[in-house]
Design a protein around this motif. Structure first.
Motif, PDB file in Angstrom:
ATOM      1  N   ILE A 117       0.458   4.066  11.400  1.00 24.61           N
ATOM      2  CA  ILE A 117      -0.672   5.130  11.679  1.00 24.61           C
ATOM      3  C   ILE A 117      -0.574   5.135  13.333  1.00 24.61           C
TER       4      ILE A 117
ATOM      5  N   TYR B 281      -7.400  -5.555   5.396  1.00 21.61           N
ATOM      6  CA  TYR B 281      -6.071  -5.168   5.608  1.00 21.61           C
ATOM      7  C   TYR B 281      -5.107  -6.240   5.176  1.00 21.61           C
TER       8      TYR B 281
ATOM      9  N   ASP C  34       1.003  -1.134  -0.145  1.00 20.64           N
ATOM     10  CA  ASP C  34       0.006   0.072  -0.091  1.00 20.64           C
ATOM     11  C   ASP C  34       0.931   1.306   0.053  1.00 20.64           C
TER      12      ASP C  34
ATOM     13  N   LEU D 270       3.134   0.474   4.062  1.00 26.43           N
ATOM     14  CA  LEU D 270       2.267   1.202   4.971  1.00 26.43           C
ATOM     15  C   LEU D 270       0.928   0.393   5.293  1.00 26.43           C
ATOM     16  N   ALA D 271       0.373   0.557   6.059  1.00 22.88           N
ATOM     17  CA  ALA D 271       0.900   1.055   7.449  1.00 22.88           C
ATOM     18  C   ALA D 271       1.373  -0.124   8.274  1.00 22.88           C
TER      19      ALA D 271
ATOM     20  N   LEU E 186      -5.504   9.741   4.099  1.00 20.41           N
ATOM     21  CA  LEU E 186      -5.177   8.945   5.198  1.00 20.41           C
ATOM     22  C   LEU E 186      -3.534   9.174   5.580  1.00 20.41           C
TER      23      LEU E 186
ATOM     24  N   PHE F 106      -1.943   7.527   1.520  1.00 20.35           N
ATOM     25  CA  PHE F 106      -1.036   7.036   2.820  1.00 20.35           C
ATOM     26  C   PHE F 106       0.112   7.905   2.905  1.00 20.35           C
TER      27      PHE F 106
ATOM     28  N   TRP G 273     -12.318   5.161   8.974  1.00 20.87           N
ATOM     29  CA  TRP G 273     -11.142   5.812   8.123  1.00 20.87           C
ATOM     30  C   TRP G 273     -11.745   7.049   7.513  1.00 20.87           C
TER      31      TRP G 273
ATOM     32  N   HIS H 169     -10.843   0.699  -2.614  1.00 19.94           N
ATOM     33  CA  HIS H 169     -12.174   0.628  -1.966  1.00 19.94           C
ATOM     34  C   HIS H 169     -13.085   1.005  -2.935  1.00 19.94           C
TER      35      HIS H 169
END
Ligand code: VGL
Ligand code: ZN
Length: 242
Positions: free
Chosen positions: A214, A153, A46, A184-185, A57, A51, A116, A86
């Motif tokens: 995070i 995740y 990711d 990440l993360a 985020l 990010f 989130w 997403h």
């Protein structure tokens, strides 16, 4: 006489080191370095615009992983990237729920779900892999979190713990038994992917300085505890011979 004996010792050790290298990744005794082999894969989790600093985020210092990842990637023939992907109005977005704000935790069918800010919406600029990631040999991109009602995740399995991505089978078919995680993360997608890699029977290293977290409500410390309990090994990028 003494000299010859000494030489014998030195050659003996050198032979051992060469032998270990054949079964890499081995901890070479000299400086305790690890060399990726043909059965190793790098997983880049990711590293997407959302990010990075300025993203929706943003992970603190998220951009600092990029040069580290680019450098170690040169030592890997097998590289898998993941991409959080997403739907609009995804269930993991606080904006999809009345009276909730980012970082609240709600109960859903499969357990706790952190909410989130909207992030990594399919086909948006924010969902693109950071343009400064330069890994031309990357073999596979696993997208995750693409079903509106389930978060993911882990690159191996969705948060309902039922739907497999096929990644474990991919590694098996390709003869990969060892993975090195970056990205990440640390405390969410890296940690869940690392724990599932162990469940898939893979030797699993997380390259700590090639990740950033995070860290919401103690999540980073908890993630490291969970990873350690699962047999994940924490290393630094300087532990790798690339
Ligand atoms: C991630 C939160 C939400 C991650 C993805 O990549 O760690 N974290 N979606
Ligand atoms: Zn996400």
């Amino acid at each position: 006489m003494i000299d010859l004996q000494r030489r014998g010792v030195i050659f003996g050790l050198a032979g051992l080191a060469a032998g270990q290298a054949l079964f890499a990744p081995a901890r070479l005794f000299a400086a305790d370095k690890i060399k990726p082999s043909a059965s190793s894969a790098l997983i880049v989790v990711d590293v997407q615009n959302c990010f990075l600093p300025g993203g929706s985020l943003a992970v603190k210092e998220g951009d600092q992983v990029i040069p580290v990842i680019n450098r170690i990637a040169k030592g890997f023939d097998n590289v898998v990237m993941t991409q959080d992907w997403h739907t609009p109005n995804h269930m993991s977005f606080a904006s999809s729920h009345a009276n909730q704000k980012p970082f609240d935790v709600i109960k859903v069918a499969y357990g706790d779900q952190v909410l989130w800010p909207d992030h990594c919406v399919q086909d948006t600029e924010g969902a693109q892999i950071a343009k400064d990631i330069k890994i031309p040999q990357a073999n596979l991109i696993i997208r995750k979190g693409f079903r509106k009602d389930v978060d993911s995740y882990s690159a191996f399995m969705e948060a309902d713990r039922k739907t497999n991505s096929g990644l474990a089978s991919y590694f098996k078919e390709r003869g990969i038994d060892t993975v090195f995680l970056t990205g990440l993360a640390t405390d969410f997608c890296v940690a869940w992917t690392a724990v599932d890699a162990r469940h898939a029977g893979l030797t699993t290293y997380v390259v700590e300085d090639a990740c950033r977290g995070i860290d919401v409500n103690g999540s980073l410390a908890k993630a490291w505890a969970d990873m350690t309990a699962a047999g994940v090994q924490k290393i630094q990028s300087t532990d790798l011979v690339v």
